[in-house]
Design a protein around this motif. Structure first.
Motif, mmCIF file in Angstrom:
data_model
loop_
_atom_site.group_PDB
_atom_site.id
_atom_site.type_symbol
_atom_site.label_atom_id
_atom_site.label_comp_id
_atom_site.label_asym_id
_atom_site.label_seq_id
_atom_site.Cartn_x
_atom_site.Cartn_y
_atom_site.Cartn_z
ATOM 1 N N MET A 189 46.303 28.954 34.938
ATOM 2 C CA MET A 189 47.376 28.306 35.700
ATOM 3 C C MET A 189 48.671 28.316 34.911
ATOM 4 O O MET A 189 48.669 28.440 33.689
ATOM 5 C CB MET A 189 47.008 26.847 36.016
ATOM 6 C CG MET A 189 45.803 26.679 36.897
ATOM 7 S SD MET A 189 45.404 24.938 37.138
ATOM 8 C CE MET A 189 46.493 24.561 38.491
ATOM 9 N N SER A 190 49.771 28.171 35.627
ATOM 10 C CA SER A 190 51.061 28.007 34.965
ATOM 11 C C SER A 190 51.163 26.562 34.487
ATOM 12 O O SER A 190 50.432 25.688 34.959
ATOM 13 C CB SER A 190 52.195 28.294 35.952
ATOM 14 O OG SER A 190 52.254 27.277 36.937
ATOM 15 N N PRO A 191 52.071 26.270 33.555
ATOM 16 C CA PRO A 191 52.230 24.891 33.101
ATOM 17 C C PRO A 191 52.580 23.923 34.226
ATOM 18 O O PRO A 191 52.104 22.792 34.251
ATOM 19 C CB PRO A 191 53.363 24.976 32.081
ATOM 20 C CG PRO A 191 53.276 26.353 31.560
ATOM 21 C CD PRO A 191 52.846 27.184 32.734
ATOM 22 N N LYS A 243 55.894 17.738 31.997
ATOM 23 C CA LYS A 243 55.646 19.173 32.137
ATOM 24 C C LYS A 243 55.809 19.885 30.802
ATOM 25 O O LYS A 243 55.042 20.790 30.473
ATOM 26 C CB LYS A 243 56.634 19.793 33.130
ATOM 27 C CG LYS A 243 56.289 19.601 34.563
ATOM 28 C CD LYS A 243 57.264 20.385 35.418
ATOM 29 C CE LYS A 243 57.442 19.681 36.730
ATOM 30 N NZ LYS A 243 58.426 20.348 37.570
ATOM 31 N N GLU A 244 56.835 19.487 30.044
ATOM 32 C CA GLU A 244 57.082 20.130 28.758
ATOM 33 C C GLU A 244 55.921 19.898 27.790
ATOM 34 O O GLU A 244 55.537 20.795 27.055
ATOM 35 C CB GLU A 244 58.392 19.614 28.159
ATOM 36 C CG GLU A 244 58.805 20.305 26.886
ATOM 37 C CD GLU A 244 59.112 21.783 27.056
ATOM 38 O OE1 GLU A 244 59.104 22.476 26.023
ATOM 39 O OE2 GLU A 244 59.331 22.259 28.184
ATOM 40 N N THR A 245 55.346 18.716 27.814
ATOM 41 C CA THR A 245 54.193 18.430 26.957
ATOM 42 C C THR A 245 53.011 19.293 27.367
ATOM 43 O O THR A 245 52.312 19.845 26.509
ATOM 44 C CB THR A 245 53.824 16.938 27.021
ATOM 45 O OG1 THR A 245 54.960 16.170 26.602
ATOM 46 C CG2 THR A 245 52.637 16.612 26.143
ATOM 47 N N VAL A 246 52.787 19.428 28.668
ATOM 48 C CA VAL A 246 51.695 20.286 29.153
ATOM 49 C C VAL A 246 51.939 21.725 28.719
ATOM 50 O O VAL A 246 51.029 22.409 28.252
ATOM 51 C CB VAL A 246 51.548 20.184 30.693
ATOM 52 C CG1 VAL A 246 50.566 21.219 31.221
ATOM 53 C CG2 VAL A 246 51.117 18.785 31.098
ATOM 54 N N ARG A 247 53.189 22.185 28.823
ATOM 55 C CA ARG A 247 53.526 23.555 28.412
ATOM 56 C C ARG A 247 53.221 23.755 26.930
ATOM 57 O O ARG A 247 52.613 24.746 26.530
ATOM 58 C CB ARG A 247 55.004 23.842 28.690
ATOM 59 C CG ARG A 247 55.420 25.272 28.429
ATOM 60 C CD ARG A 247 56.909 25.470 28.671
ATOM 61 N NE ARG A 247 57.696 24.880 27.619
ATOM 62 C CZ ARG A 247 57.916 25.443 26.427
ATOM 63 N NH1 ARG A 247 57.392 26.607 26.146
ATOM 64 N NH2 ARG A 247 58.656 24.841 25.533
ATOM 65 N N LYS A 248 53.629 22.794 26.097
ATOM 66 C CA LYS A 248 53.379 22.900 24.655
ATOM 67 C C LYS A 248 51.881 22.878 24.341
ATOM 68 O O LYS A 248 51.408 23.630 23.486
ATOM 69 C CB LYS A 248 54.090 21.767 23.912
ATOM 70 C CG LYS A 248 55.593 21.961 23.847
ATOM 71 C CD LYS A 248 56.242 20.805 23.132
ATOM 72 C CE LYS A 248 57.738 20.959 23.100
ATOM 73 N NZ LYS A 248 58.393 19.815 22.436
ATOM 74 N N LEU A 249 51.137 22.022 25.023
ATOM 75 C CA LEU A 249 49.688 21.965 24.805
ATOM 76 C C LEU A 249 49.025 23.275 25.209
ATOM 77 O O LEU A 249 48.126 23.766 24.522
ATOM 78 C CB LEU A 249 49.072 20.797 25.574
ATOM 79 C CG LEU A 249 49.377 19.390 25.062
ATOM 80 C CD1 LEU A 249 48.840 18.336 26.032
ATOM 81 C CD2 LEU A 249 48.805 19.186 23.674
#
Length: 130
Positions: free
Chosen positions: A90-92, A109-115
């Motif tokens: 999936m995308s972030p 969202k940014e935290t999910v992207r970094k994780l």
């Protein structure tokens, strides 16, 4: 009213010099971002801000205000587990929606992207800097 003259810090001056080198074509965008210790995306934003300033004034080339929120370890562990199992491929943004709506985890969202980048379940696709 006294008008204070803004002075660039050493870090801002180094970043301005790196941006000048990039704009002159001496170094690539990836090298610029790596030297500034920022992501390619942040580098694009700094270059854009630098261009808008007209190079005549002092520009704030800092990375931004540091966050004061630290993700709780148990929440991070739960999010990483779900990202590994349920969010693969999936995308972030999609993963963020699933984590927030489907599992009730309140994460940006940014935290999910970094994780996702840390877990190597998603790779950012570097784009061109204008």
């Amino acid at each position: 009213m006294s008008e204070e003259k803004k002075v660039m810090t050493l870090q801002e001056q180094l970043r301005a010099d790196l941006i000048e080198m990039y704009l002159a074509g001496d170094i690539t965008a990836a090298e610029t971002a790596q030297s500034m210790e920022v992501s390619l995306r942040q580098c694009r934003r700094l270059v854009s801000r630098y261009r808008e300033s007209g190079r005549d004034g002092v520009v704030n080339l800092r990375r931004g205000k540091p966050g004061n929120y630290q993700l709780k370890e148990e929440l991070k562990t739960q999010a990483v587990k779900l990202i590994r199992t349920r969010c693969r491929g999936m995308s972030p943004t999609g993963a963020w929606r699933l984590l927030n709506a489907g599992f009730g985890l309140s994460i940006s969202k940014e935290t999910v992207r970094k994780l996702m980048m840390a877990e190597k379940t998603w790779v950012a696709h570097p784009g061109k800097i204008p």
